[in-house]
Motif scaffolding. Sequence first.
Motif, PDB file in Angstrom:
ATOM      1  N   ARG A 429      19.666 -14.643   7.396  1.00 17.09           N
ATOM      2  CA  ARG A 429      19.811 -13.773   5.918  1.00 17.09           C
ATOM      3  C   ARG A 429      21.118 -13.693   6.229  1.00 17.09           C
ATOM      4  NH1 ARG A 429      18.379 -11.365   1.312  1.00 17.09           N
ATOM      5  NH2 ARG A 429      19.922  -9.299   1.345  1.00 17.09           N
ATOM      6  N   ARG A 430      21.665 -15.059   5.337  1.00 19.82           N
ATOM      7  CA  ARG A 430      23.696 -14.962   4.363  1.00 19.82           C
ATOM      8  C   ARG A 430      22.879 -13.613   3.444  1.00 19.82           C
ATOM      9  NH1 ARG A 430      23.638 -19.960   6.902  1.00 19.82           N
ATOM     10  NH2 ARG A 430      21.107 -20.406   5.727  1.00 19.82           N
ATOM     11  N   ARG A 431      23.932 -13.250   2.936  1.00 23.86           N
ATOM     12  CA  ARG A 431      24.379 -12.839   1.915  1.00 23.86           C
ATOM     13  C   ARG A 431      25.873 -13.137   0.893  1.00 23.86           C
ATOM     14  NH1 ARG A 431      26.484  -6.961   2.865  1.00 23.86           N
ATOM     15  NH2 ARG A 431      27.822  -8.210   4.491  1.00 23.86           N
ATOM     16  N   LYS A 432      25.748 -13.220  -0.757  1.00 20.35           N
ATOM     17  CA  LYS A 432      26.731 -14.061  -1.298  1.00 20.35           C
ATOM     18  C   LYS A 432      28.163 -13.860  -0.697  1.00 20.35           C
ATOM     19  CE  LYS A 432      24.612 -14.562  -5.542  1.00 20.35           C
ATOM     20  NZ  LYS A 432      25.286 -14.540  -7.673  1.00 20.35           N
ATOM     21  N   VAL A 433      28.517 -12.564  -0.200  1.00 18.71           N
ATOM     22  CA  VAL A 433      29.244 -11.694  -0.267  1.00 18.71           C
ATOM     23  C   VAL A 433      29.627 -12.417   1.298  1.00 18.71           C
ATOM     24  CG1 VAL A 433      28.724  -9.463   1.451  1.00 18.71           C
ATOM     25  CG2 VAL A 433      31.052  -9.596   0.318  1.00 18.71           C
ATOM     26  N   ASP A 434      29.033 -12.547   1.946  1.00 18.83           N
ATOM     27  CA  ASP A 434      29.609 -13.518   3.415  1.00 18.83           C
ATOM     28  C   ASP A 434      29.066 -14.959   3.206  1.00 18.83           C
ATOM     29  OD1 ASP A 434      28.287 -10.576   5.102  1.00 18.83           O
ATOM     30  OD2 ASP A 434      26.176 -11.479   5.016  1.00 18.83           O
ATOM     31  N   VAL A 435      29.093 -15.820   2.297  1.00 17.98           N
ATOM     32  CA  VAL A 435      29.320 -16.998   2.443  1.00 17.98           C
ATOM     33  C   VAL A 435      30.623 -17.485   1.093  1.00 17.98           C
ATOM     34  CG1 VAL A 435      27.654 -17.611   3.444  1.00 17.98           C
ATOM     35  CG2 VAL A 435      27.133 -17.457   1.111  1.00 17.98           C
ATOM     36  N   ALA A 436      31.291 -16.205   0.360  1.00 21.45           N
ATOM     37  CA  ALA A 436      32.090 -16.607  -0.765  1.00 21.45           C
ATOM     38  C   ALA A 436      32.772 -17.420  -0.665  1.00 21.45           C
ATOM     39  CB  ALA A 436      32.515 -14.633  -0.883  1.00 21.45           C
ATOM     40  N   ALA A 437      32.717 -17.656   0.618  1.00 21.77           N
ATOM     41  CA  ALA A 437      34.647 -19.147   0.208  1.00 21.77           C
ATOM     42  C   ALA A 437      33.494 -20.624   0.395  1.00 21.77           C
ATOM     43  CB  ALA A 437      34.995 -18.758   1.411  1.00 21.77           C
ATOM     44  N   ASP A 438      32.188 -20.546  -0.101  1.00 20.85           N
ATOM     45  CA  ASP A 438      31.564 -21.906  -0.065  1.00 20.85           C
ATOM     46  C   ASP A 438      31.291 -21.223  -1.517  1.00 20.85           C
ATOM     47  OD1 ASP A 438      31.785 -21.950   2.959  1.00 20.85           O
ATOM     48  OD2 ASP A 438      29.084 -21.625   2.853  1.00 20.85           O
ATOM     49  N   LEU A 439      31.751 -20.622  -1.999  1.00 18.67           N
ATOM     50  CA  LEU A 439      30.358 -20.660  -3.671  1.00 18.67           C
ATOM     51  C   LEU A 439      31.844 -20.537  -4.872  1.00 18.67           C
ATOM     52  CD1 LEU A 439      27.939 -18.028  -3.177  1.00 18.67           C
ATOM     53  CD2 LEU A 439      27.472 -20.065  -3.161  1.00 18.67           C
ATOM     54  N   THR A 632      30.570  -9.871 -16.049  1.00 19.31           N
ATOM     55  CA  THR A 632      30.010  -9.899 -14.840  1.00 19.31           C
ATOM     56  C   THR A 632      31.536 -10.273 -14.462  1.00 19.31           C
ATOM     57  OG1 THR A 632      28.150 -11.516 -14.578  1.00 19.31           O
ATOM     58  CG2 THR A 632      27.246  -8.990 -14.840  1.00 19.31           C
ATOM     59  N   HIS A 633      31.696 -11.407 -14.581  1.00 20.11           N
ATOM     60  CA  HIS A 633      32.535 -12.134 -14.185  1.00 20.11           C
ATOM     61  C   HIS A 633      33.765 -11.503 -15.413  1.00 20.11           C
ATOM     62  CE1 HIS A 633      34.595 -15.630 -13.435  1.00 20.11           C
ATOM     63  NE2 HIS A 633      34.476 -16.147 -12.191  1.00 20.11           N
ATOM     64  N   ARG A 634      34.287 -10.943 -13.861  1.00 19.98           N
ATOM     65  CA  ARG A 634      35.201  -9.858 -14.239  1.00 19.98           C
ATOM     66  C   ARG A 634      36.874 -10.058 -13.413  1.00 19.98           C
ATOM     67  NH1 ARG A 634      34.754  -8.660 -19.545  1.00 19.98           N
ATOM     68  NH2 ARG A 634      36.205  -6.344 -19.215  1.00 19.98           N
ATOM     69  N   ILE A 635      37.832  -9.063 -14.099  1.00 16.39           N
ATOM     70  CA  ILE A 635      39.337  -9.051 -12.525  1.00 16.39           C
ATOM     71  C   ILE A 635      38.401  -7.966 -11.764  1.00 16.39           C
ATOM     72  CG2 ILE A 635      40.728  -7.338 -12.587  1.00 16.39           C
ATOM     73  CD1 ILE A 635      42.149 -10.061 -14.503  1.00 16.39           C
ATOM     74  N   GLY A 636      38.427  -8.275 -10.645  1.00 10.20           N
ATOM     75  CA  GLY A 636      37.528  -7.151 -10.379  1.00 10.20           C
ATOM     76  C   GLY A 636      36.073  -7.389  -9.106  1.00 10.20           C
ATOM     77  N   GLN A 637      35.845  -8.105  -9.743  1.00  5.03           N
ATOM     78  CA  GLN A 637      34.172  -8.395  -9.136  1.00  5.03           C
ATOM     79  C   GLN A 637      34.519  -9.422  -7.843  1.00  5.03           C
ATOM     80  OE1 GLN A 637      31.328  -8.781  -8.205  1.00  5.03           O
ATOM     81  NE2 GLN A 637      30.103  -8.843 -10.382  1.00  5.03           N
ATOM     82  N   SER A 638      33.671  -8.816  -7.147  1.00  2.00           N
ATOM     83  CA  SER A 638      33.707  -9.287  -5.203  1.00  2.00           C
ATOM     84  C   SER A 638      33.201  -9.849  -5.076  1.00  2.00           C
ATOM     85  CB  SER A 638      33.813  -7.749  -4.255  1.00  2.00           C
ATOM     86  OG  SER A 638      32.273  -7.410  -4.903  1.00  2.00           O
ATOM     87  N   GLU A 639      32.417 -10.671  -5.990  1.00  2.00           N
ATOM     88  CA  GLU A 639      31.296 -11.389  -5.482  1.00  2.00           C
ATOM     89  C   GLU A 639      31.271 -13.010  -6.423  1.00  2.00           C
ATOM     90  OE1 GLU A 639      27.064 -10.299  -4.520  1.00  2.00           O
ATOM     91  OE2 GLU A 639      28.075  -8.425  -3.317  1.00  2.00           O
ATOM     92  N   PRO A 640      30.662 -14.107  -5.775  1.00  2.00           N
ATOM     93  CA  PRO A 640      30.405 -14.591  -6.665  1.00  2.00           C
ATOM     94  C   PRO A 640      29.603 -14.943  -8.158  1.00  2.00           C
ATOM     95  CG  PRO A 640      30.941 -15.736  -4.462  1.00  2.00           C
ATOM     96  CD  PRO A 640      30.088 -14.348  -4.745  1.00  2.00           C
ATOM     97  N   VAL A 641      29.575 -14.853  -9.330  1.00  2.00           N
ATOM     98  CA  VAL A 641      28.561 -14.737  -9.968  1.00  2.00           C
ATOM     99  C   VAL A 641      27.638 -15.829 -10.293  1.00  2.00           C
ATOM    100  CG1 VAL A 641      28.423 -13.877 -12.089  1.00  2.00           C
ATOM    101  CG2 VAL A 641      30.525 -13.037 -11.679  1.00  2.00           C
ATOM    102  N   THR A 642      26.567 -15.698 -10.232  1.00  2.00           N
ATOM    103  CA  THR A 642      25.341 -16.462 -10.905  1.00  2.00           C
ATOM    104  C   THR A 642      24.820 -16.363 -11.718  1.00  2.00           C
ATOM    105  OG1 THR A 642      24.880 -16.887  -8.609  1.00  2.00           O
ATOM    106  CG2 THR A 642      23.470 -18.413 -10.325  1.00  2.00           C
ATOM    107  N   ALA A 643      24.590 -17.858 -13.320  1.00  2.00           N
ATOM    108  CA  ALA A 643      24.169 -17.124 -14.635  1.00  2.00           C
ATOM    109  C   ALA A 643      22.601 -17.852 -14.175  1.00  2.00           C
ATOM    110  CB  ALA A 643      24.437 -17.382 -15.554  1.00  2.00           C
TER     111      ALA A 643
END
Length: 699
Positions: A429-439, A632-643
Amino acid sequence: MDRSTATPTRSRSPRKGAFDNTGLIPVLARAVREVETAASRGPVGPSGRTKFQVIALLVREERARAKTDPEMAEDVRAETLKRLDGVATILAKTAARDTSLITLLEPGHGQSDAARSLRRRMLQEAGYEVPAEETPSAPAVSDPFAERQVTPVSVRARVLANPFLPPDFALGRAPHLTRRLANWELLGPLFKAFEAGGGVTNMELPEAPAKPRWAPAGTELMHHQAEFIEAVARGHRTFLLADEPGLGKTAQSLIAASVADAFPLLAVVPNVVKMNWAREVQKWIPNRTSTVIHGDGADLDAFADVVIVNYEVLDRHSGWLKTLGFKGMVVDEAHFIKNHSAQRSKLVLSLAAALRERRSDPLLLALTGTPVINSTEDFKAIWQFLGWIDDTKPRAELMARLEETGLSPAEPGFLAEARHAVIDMGIVRRRKVDVAADLPAKRVVDLPVELDDDAGRSIQKAERELQQRLVQRYRSLAAGRKPETLEQKMQLVRLIAQQELEESRSATTGENIFTMIRKIGSAKAALAADYATQLARSTGKVVFFAKHIDVMDQAEATFARRDIKSVSIRGDQTAAARERAVDSFLHDKKTKAIVCSLSAAGVGINLQVASNVVLAELSWTAAEQQQAIDRTHRIGQSEPVTAWRIIAAHTIDAKIAELVDSKASLAARALDGDDTEITGETSIQLDALIALLKDALKL
């Protein structure tokens, strides 16, 4: 009556007075108070859920008996029904606190062994004589889906080409002998071990090589994906891959099959993503072939390396799928099989059992971002699919791991050790926030869907008629102008497309490009909303964009049926109503989805509490699409955004998506950022008609 399948009867206890405190009703009243108390503290656990179901079923039985018993006096009957209504009222209040309990009362929801045992104990406590339970040997049961089975022609051809499957001699290995834990009930403690959390639910994965060698040329694996593949390369063969959506579970599965040489591979997937699976095969394992089963499988290629089937048609194909010789099986959105009594669950588990009977080390992958929806018992069917447990106890490998702990369920520390033992079986189990550097910070992922119902066929028919109308116009003009060069022909094509577009804008009846796009949006609506539901349950809040009101209405209705609280932003709302909807989405934890109009909500609002956007309908411009994603992809967004862009395969929808993307690429090159002329609506609409006519004329 067959005693092996009949519900155990009970003889009537001695007649009680209307107001005494003996019999079944006081037993039910005490039990329902216990469940009510548990619900007041939070989600009801497995034992409480079992008790809720048994109480409800016994209340139903007692009501039916009280209404029909000719020997019961009317005053006793009235008092009995009144007291049963009191128990039912408490059940209803409890279910209002934990709505997942309602699913336990659905007609198709079966009873577990624990529920049957509890029912027996409650009846005995009430003074009923309950016949001793029989445990006859299971009779031979015919395939309940036999009448629906089909065998496609290509399957017969494959069987004739290779009628004998190679034996797997490793199946003859001696099983692990259970000793210390042989007489313990272990499934309950295993589920309980996951109730209170306990840290990261992720097996320890090996470090990925510096330069992973598995991805084909032109593609690249992210670090977290390479770690998973390395585990497969080192011999691990069963996984509950519970990564959040957007982290590439499909790619990991296909490359894992390649590394494990698990072809032919069976992929059981939701209808909304089966076309995407075929596309992912081409991208990640291009040296392998895939086939998608539609309906009765008339166009199936049984010699393909990857066979893709959706849950809805499994009942027609489970017979030959069990015997084709698969070496691996993937179940996508595996939470779909959490209900043991559901048809699709039975089919999936029977396919996995048949695979394990033929192979000692099949690759088995359960993919889901939401393995647990109502309770930790949702794990059961998934663990059964993976071969970790059977219906009543852990299987040999998991049992050996539990034996190694040196503990029993009665000893402190067993739950923590048992949890680690199950995780090490293959929970990742991995979350977006855990692998944000990859995305990447923002990306668009296309999900092609197959519209194979009546609406889809109507759309395809309308598209053919539009093409024929354009071709007739072309031939009529060409007869007088006689174009010879490709340039002359293309000038004529553009003229015809321009005329069609102008007429379509003013038309009030008949089929044209605008009515087709609206029909496509309506046909995709339920599929898109279903996918958004999966995202909401696995990752939290999701933003759903559409163009047409009927699509938005369908989405909201789907969310309501799936018990997902949603709000909407529409063009006819007042400013106050819009503000209330946005506030609810931003601040109310129960509001999981917001349904937005592309035109009304594409600008001016901040929805950055979500990192997943579903584009149910395509924009006519790249700019409008980008504006929607940027909610959703705005300043303050802490996770990568996927559409997630839902595209109707084999229709003009797919061509429009290509055109929007090509215009976006051109706009990106514009130094001044003004892409109005390049990506205007008319440009996309005109180019779509030109593409239709070119395809028909084969230019």
